[in-house]
Design an enzyme around this catalytic site. Sequence first.
Site, PDB file in Angstrom:
ATOM      1  N   SER A 106       0.817  -1.220   0.000  1.00 46.87           N
ATOM      2  CA  SER A 106       0.000   0.000   0.000  1.00 46.87           C
ATOM      3  C   SER A 106       0.847   1.266   0.000  1.00 46.87           C
ATOM      4  CB  SER A 106      -0.955   0.011   1.205  1.00 46.87           C
ATOM      5  OG  SER A 106      -0.249  -0.173   2.414  1.00 46.87           O
ATOM      6  N   ASN A 153      -2.266  -2.205  13.183  1.00 45.61           N
ATOM      7  CA  ASN A 153      -3.728  -2.002  13.185  1.00 45.61           C
ATOM      8  C   ASN A 153      -4.131  -0.725  13.916  1.00 45.61           C
ATOM      9  OD1 ASN A 153      -3.558  -4.432  11.955  1.00 45.61           O
ATOM     10  ND2 ASN A 153      -4.512  -5.626  13.597  1.00 45.61           N
ATOM     11  N   THR A 173     -39.532  26.191 -11.611  1.00 47.43           N
ATOM     12  CA  THR A 173     -39.829  24.858 -11.075  1.00 47.43           C
ATOM     13  C   THR A 173     -40.109  24.005 -12.302  1.00 47.43           C
ATOM     14  OG1 THR A 173     -42.219  25.199 -10.905  1.00 47.43           O
ATOM     15  CG2 THR A 173     -40.918  25.854  -9.003  1.00 47.43           C
ATOM     16  N   HIS A 174     -39.687  22.763 -12.281  1.00 45.66           N
ATOM     17  CA  HIS A 174     -39.772  21.883 -13.456  1.00 45.66           C
ATOM     18  C   HIS A 174     -39.022  22.479 -14.650  1.00 45.66           C
ATOM     19  CE1 HIS A 174     -43.172  19.876 -11.329  1.00 45.66           C
ATOM     20  NE2 HIS A 174     -43.426  21.115 -10.948  1.00 45.66           N
ATOM     21  N   SER A 215     -14.125  24.714 -29.447  1.00 41.71           N
ATOM     22  CA  SER A 215     -14.325  23.478 -30.205  1.00 41.71           C
ATOM     23  C   SER A 215     -13.253  23.385 -31.278  1.00 41.71           C
ATOM     24  CB  SER A 215     -15.710  23.497 -30.841  1.00 41.71           C
ATOM     25  OG  SER A 215     -15.744  22.630 -31.963  1.00 41.71           O
ATOM     26  N   LYS A 275     -17.891  28.154 -30.681  1.00 39.33           N
ATOM     27  CA  LYS A 275     -18.215  27.527 -29.396  1.00 39.33           C
ATOM     28  C   LYS A 275     -17.411  28.078 -28.230  1.00 39.33           C
ATOM     29  CE  LYS A 275     -20.686  24.562 -28.664  1.00 39.33           C
ATOM     30  NZ  LYS A 275     -20.580  23.124 -28.879  1.00 39.33           N
ATOM     31  N   ASN A 330     -17.403  26.488 -24.478  1.00 38.89           N
ATOM     32  CA  ASN A 330     -18.006  25.396 -23.712  1.00 38.89           C
ATOM     33  C   ASN A 330     -17.664  25.482 -22.224  1.00 38.89           C
ATOM     34  OD1 ASN A 330     -19.098  24.275 -26.066  1.00 38.89           O
ATOM     35  ND2 ASN A 330     -17.205  23.163 -26.487  1.00 38.89           N
ATOM     36  N   GLU A 358     -18.926  21.226 -16.356  1.00 35.41           N
ATOM     37  CA  GLU A 358     -19.321  19.870 -16.778  1.00 35.41           C
ATOM     38  C   GLU A 358     -18.471  18.826 -16.064  1.00 35.41           C
ATOM     39  OE1 GLU A 358     -20.806  20.422 -21.324  1.00 35.41           O
ATOM     40  OE2 GLU A 358     -18.768  20.984 -20.890  1.00 35.41           O
ATOM     41  N   TYR A 398      -9.479  -6.130  12.708  1.00 36.04           N
ATOM     42  CA  TYR A 398      -8.856  -5.684  11.462  1.00 36.04           C
ATOM     43  C   TYR A 398      -8.864  -6.792  10.428  1.00 36.04           C
ATOM     44  CZ  TYR A 398      -5.561  -3.983   8.015  1.00 36.04           C
ATOM     45  OH  TYR A 398      -4.986  -3.602   6.828  1.00 36.04           O
ATOM     46  N   GLN A 414      -7.605  -2.005   4.036  1.00 35.94           N
ATOM     47  CA  GLN A 414      -6.612  -1.218   3.300  1.00 35.94           C
ATOM     48  C   GLN A 414      -7.274  -0.492   2.119  1.00 35.94           C
ATOM     49  OE1 GLN A 414      -2.449  -2.596   2.860  1.00 35.94           O
ATOM     50  NE2 GLN A 414      -2.948  -2.900   0.712  1.00 35.94           N
ATOM     51  N   LYS A 424      -8.373   3.592   1.790  1.00 40.71           N
ATOM     52  CA  LYS A 424      -7.566   4.800   1.551  1.00 40.71           C
ATOM     53  C   LYS A 424      -7.763   5.431   0.191  1.00 40.71           C
ATOM     54  CE  LYS A 424      -4.491   3.096   4.862  1.00 40.71           C
ATOM     55  NZ  LYS A 424      -5.422   1.943   4.930  1.00 40.71           N
TER      56      LYS A 424
HETATM   57  N1  ARG Z   1      -1.449  -1.106   4.936  1.00 40.98           N
HETATM   58  C1  ARG Z   1      -2.340  -1.569   5.942  1.00 40.98           C
HETATM   59  C2  ARG Z   1      -3.682  -0.839   5.815  1.00 40.98           C
HETATM   60  O1  ARG Z   1      -3.723   0.116   5.131  1.00 40.98           O
HETATM   61  C3  ARG Z   1      -1.757  -1.311   7.292  1.00 40.98           C
HETATM   62  C4  ARG Z   1      -2.259  -2.184   8.367  1.00 40.98           C
HETATM   63  C5  ARG Z   1      -1.747  -3.571   8.164  1.00 40.98           C
HETATM   64  N2  ARG Z   1      -2.034  -4.415   9.250  1.00 40.98           N
HETATM   65  C6  ARG Z   1      -1.941  -5.747   9.167  1.00 40.98           C
HETATM   66  N3  ARG Z   1      -2.192  -6.423  10.204  1.00 40.98           N
HETATM   67  N4  ARG Z   1      -1.618  -6.329   8.053  1.00 40.98           N
HETATM   68  O2  ARG Z   1      -4.678  -1.233   6.345  1.00 40.98           O
END
Ligand code: ARG
Length: 464
Positions: free
Chosen positions: A23, A114, A159-160, A281, A287, A289, A294, A321, A326, A329
């Site tokens: 990660s 964790n 409205t509408h 364009s 144009k 735009n 958008e 956990y 993971q 993120k």
């Molecule tokens: N990269 C992991 C995460 O984002 C970190 C925690 C990992 N913990 C584990 N017991 N493998 O969740």
Amino acid sequence: MSKLWGGRFEGENDQLFARFNESLSFDKRLWRADITGSLAYSEGLKHAGVLSQEEATTIQDGLRSIFADLEANPALLEEGVRQGVEDIHSFVEGELVRRIGDVGGKLHAGRSRNDQVATDLRLFTRDAIRSVQGLARNVQQALVDLAENNLDVAIPGYTHLQKAQPVLLAHHMLAYVEMLERDLERLEDAHRRTNRLPLGSGAMAGTNYHIDREFLAKELGFDNISINSMDGVSDRDYVSDVLHACSLIMMHLSRLSEDLIVFASTEFGFIEMGDAVSTGSSIMPQKKNPDALELIRGKTGRVYGNLHSLLTTLKGLPLCYNKDMQEDKEPLFDTLDTVSDSLAVTTIVLRNTTIRKDRCLHAASRDYLNATELADYLVRKGIPFRQAHGVAGRCVLHAVQNQLQLEEMTLETYQSFSPQIEDDVYEALSLESALAGKNVPGGTAPNQVKQALATAKARLQSAS
Ligand code: ARG
């Protein structure tokens, strides 16, 4: 690259799996939070008697040197990714041991990745919330400025998407200020729930060391500590709170975008978009735009998707956990980036928008936007509203069939629909009367809008 957990293993990870599992390529942006958390934790270990004063100082100097080096050269993290370092926690610990030797390995006593990742993500998220709030206030300020600089401009309200009643352009803009105010409140609420310290939860059961969790919370600026260690390492509700708050921000920006796109069309022509935020364009030379708007409208789907993705990931996970987590993120980071950019671009769009006052006035002054005024005029003459509505409707039908505006119909014609209609009807049908008549708090009467504007300005003032 050596792992934090190699002891029990005889063989190496499959290369594809290692890439699948890592990660660092995205959690690298937690580096500040990770080092900040570790600095506080080393103090906690010192107070618990796990680290001597000297060891704590060595570890803290090491962590600070990593912090300074990453600040100066973030590319060091890319090097870590290339070397196959598993995550930001492994990166920092590996770097620490490389710099200060085995004493660096004492830092992880009683801690698990964790509770570490849970702490890092909260540290990161609470700052990110503050930043998004600042950007949302900038949009509010731009809306307020646009409203204030065009206080005399009336537009049709819809409205509408059918012409309904005239309103002040400022009133329309201030509606979005209120939407964003609720977004700010939601973010504030998310911040409150984010700002809770899970560190000390260990892997899931707590820790054998006498870690003063209240001290850690104070050190790291958390309001309080998590109550249950199993919940502490498992809770990602706050991420989903942020994604929900951000989804509503995008929904509001998307609606504003749609309004402005429509207003900028040739048919409406109420506003002119600035060159700074428009494109041309490749084939049609005429144009201009509204790509910026958008894109904001389009990116809303992506942010909703991130919320769904997180909720689905968390659904059905057993305590505590699981590596599934993971996957929290990337949706979070992508959402924060997308929302931040969208808010900033919206501010630029608003500051580069010209109001075409004459076209607004023209549109607000025709096409039976004053039909309700005619009904209300009859109510003032003592006719029950339901009957008044019927009379006004028949007048509109007559006007449509004879290609007239209501104010162009003669008094004689009016009196054929209702003898109660007198010469003062024309005053009642004027745009000024229609606006001034909406004199309730929250209404579009100019004095009410001025008051609403003052309230919005005061709120922005007190937030800054
Ligand atoms: N990269 C992991 C995460 O984002 C970190 C925690 C990992 N913990 C584990 N017991 N493998 O969740």
